[in-house]
Design a protein around this motif. Structure first.
Motif, short mmCIF file in Angstrom:
data_model
loop_
_atom_site.label_atom_id
_atom_site.label_comp_id
_atom_site.label_asym_id
_atom_site.label_seq_id
_atom_site.Cartn_x
_atom_site.Cartn_y
_atom_site.Cartn_z
N SER A 2 0.82 -1.21 0.00
CA SER A 2 0.00 0.00 0.00
C SER A 2 0.86 1.26 0.00
O SER A 2 0.48 2.26 0.59
CB SER A 2 -0.96 0.02 1.20
N TRP A 4 3.18 3.91 -2.52
CA TRP A 4 3.43 4.34 -3.88
C TRP A 4 4.93 4.24 -4.18
O TRP A 4 5.76 4.80 -3.48
CB TRP A 4 2.95 5.77 -4.02
N HIS A 87 -6.17 15.78 -3.31
CA HIS A 87 -4.92 15.68 -2.57
C HIS A 87 -4.45 17.07 -2.19
O HIS A 87 -4.94 18.08 -2.71
CB HIS A 87 -3.85 14.96 -3.39
N SER A 96 -3.52 12.48 0.52
CA SER A 96 -4.70 12.26 -0.31
C SER A 96 -5.84 11.73 0.53
O SER A 96 -5.64 11.23 1.64
CB SER A 96 -4.39 11.24 -1.43
N SER A 98 -8.77 8.83 1.09
CA SER A 98 -8.62 7.38 0.97
C SER A 98 -9.08 6.85 -0.38
O SER A 98 -8.48 5.92 -0.92
CB SER A 98 -9.39 6.68 2.10
N THR A 100 -8.82 8.33 -3.17
CA THR A 100 -7.88 8.75 -4.21
C THR A 100 -6.60 7.93 -4.14
O THR A 100 -6.13 7.41 -5.15
CB THR A 100 -7.53 10.24 -4.06
N HIS A 101 -6.02 7.81 -2.95
CA HIS A 101 -4.79 7.03 -2.77
C HIS A 101 -4.70 6.58 -1.32
O HIS A 101 -4.33 7.37 -0.44
CB HIS A 101 -3.57 7.87 -3.14
N ASN A 104 -1.38 7.29 0.76
CA ASN A 104 -1.13 8.66 1.16
C ASN A 104 -2.19 9.20 2.11
O ASN A 104 -2.09 10.34 2.57
CB ASN A 104 -1.05 9.57 -0.07
#
Length: 203
Positions: A2, A4, A87, A96, A98, A100-101, A104
């Motif tokens: 999880s 990036w 973000h 961001s 949840s 969206t990413h 982050n």
């Protein structure tokens, strides 16, 4: 998991572009690591609040000499249309919501000033206009505390900056501002509905 991987790929691209003067067999690696660490240390020093003002004025020239890999300097938080944001940038990090990413969106934050930091997941990022000025508010659902009958195996290692929580999020969200964020958190779900979160603070 999880997390990036693009920042690491970007770093590899930056390393490949460093001029090594065809030095190989150890000299090349030393040239690369010295260039990266010196630049990173200077950037971090310039961003410190106790950096002398005379030196801070030179940061503009420094940024022009050492541009990002893509050759463009982005605004910290460019003006966005509407009340919702996907973000937001804060302290040179990207946060961001949840959906969206997820990587982050998991953070360590203080729900109230001077309170002990806790972990949560950003649900919404909103532009709010108050008294003629715009501010950003984050709606964060905190993790439930670990039930007393469940053991936190990471409590024996305080220097690891890891803590177990329940994998369940509270229904009620905390509304915080950007300065309440401590750092991102790396998350891993393991047995008995437990989640371990590692504080990724860079200080």
């Amino acid at each position: 998991m999880s997390w990036w991987c693009f920042p690491f790929e970007r770093l590899i691209g930056a390393l490949q572009k460093i001029n090594t003067n065809d030095h190989i067999g150890g000299e090349m690696e030393a040239t690369i690591i010295k260039s990266v660490t010196r630049t990173a240390n200077i950037r971090r020093w310039l961003c410190r609040p106790n950096c002398p003002e005379a030196v801070r004025q030179l940061k503009v020239m420094f940024d022009q000499c050492f541009k990002p890999v893509n050759g463009t300097a982005k605004l910290e938080n460019p003006t966005q249309k509407g009340s919702q944001c996907a973000h937001v940038k804060w302290d040179n990090a990207n946060f961001s919501r949840s959906k969206t990413h997820p990587g982050n969106a998991t953070i360590i934050y203080r729900p109230f000033q001077n309170e002990k930091p806790i972990a949560g997941v950003i649900q919404e990022i909103q532009n709010v206009n108050k008294a003629g000025s715009s501010t950003i508010e984050l709606h964060v659902r905190p993790f439930e505390s670990l039930p007393k009958h469940l053991y936190d195996p990471f409590s024996r290692y305080p220097h690891l900056s890891a803590k177990s929580y329940s994998s369940t999020l509270r229904e009620e969200a905390d509304v915080i501002t950007l300065d309440a964020i401590v750092s991102h958190a790396a998350r891993f779900d393991y047995t008995h509905n437990r989640t371990v979160l590692v504080n990724l603070c860079r200080d």
